[in-house]
Design a protein around this motif. Structure first.
Motif: not given
Length: 225
Positions: A115-117, A124-135, A143-146, A150-154
């Protein structure tokens, strides 16, 4: 004096006429009847979405709208700026968001499943996303969240600014042609902002859009505000 053709005859004359059976009906006239009864969709005929049948598809859409078999297309506008869009880009079946293709400005190693931020260049909006491929340096993400997620387990990797080079998903709205410059709203976009880009692949309602730009060079359509 020639008699006016029935709606079914008009529809049959605009279908490809191959009687291939791919749509689930043995002949095009059976498919036409199913369209009128609302038991089939134009998307069931793969040939209609080939470039040589563009005019046929437009005529069929017109006929079915006149008969109230398919609804008139609603006007899609961006929430933030009131620009008009051609369509909304929705996720592929069973996926959480439409796919976003990024070029990250980082030397950090990125792996599928992480997961990347990041912040898209021009957004202007920060994104959270999970990588599903690289090329070849491009990563495809869901996209997994706005930005407030942000929490301790994320756990995530902070990679800064990324260039959004493409989107892939399902079109809801007017179907464009390959090579056409379009305006669209990604379903997951938190600002519901109109993006623009070029259709580079189209299979039915599934589209790959590249050359993404957050600037839309047209006057906004105001809806009585």
């Amino acid at each position: 004096m020639m008699e006016k053709r029935s709606v079914k005859e008009e529809i049959i004359s605009s279908l490809p006429g191959f009687n291939c059976g791919i749509c689930g009906y043995a002949r095009c006239d059976e498919f036409a009847g199913a369209l009128i009864r609302g038991h089939a969709k134009l998307e069931d005929c793969r040939f209609l979405y080939q470039e040589i049948f563009t005019k046929n598809l437009e005529e069929l859409q017109r006929l079915l709208k006149e008969e109230k078999i398919i609804p008139e297309e609603k006007v899609i506008t961006g929430l933030l700026d009131d620009y008009e869009a051609d369509f909304i880009l929705k996720p592929l079946p069973s996926e959480s968001s439409c796919r976003e293709i990024l070029y990250p400005f980082t030397n950090e190693e990125l792996n599928i499943g992480e997961v990347i931020r990041y912040r898209p260049l021009g957004c202007p909006i920060t994104h959270f996303a999970k990588i599903i491929d690289e090329n070849h340096g491009l990563i495809t993400v869901h996209i997994v969240g706005p930005c407030h997620r942000l929490d301790k387990d994320f756990e995530f990797k902070e990679i800064g600014i990324c260039l959004v080079s493409g989107f892939e998903g399902i079109i809801e709205g007017r179907l464009p042609s390959v090579g056409e410059t379009v305006r669209f709203i990604p379903h997951h976009c938190m600002m519901q902002k109109v993006h623009s880009g070029v259709i580079v692949q189209l299979e039915g309602e599934r589209a790959l859009i590249e050359g993404i730009d957050l600037k839309v060079w047209a006057p906004p359509i105001k809806l009585g505000r």
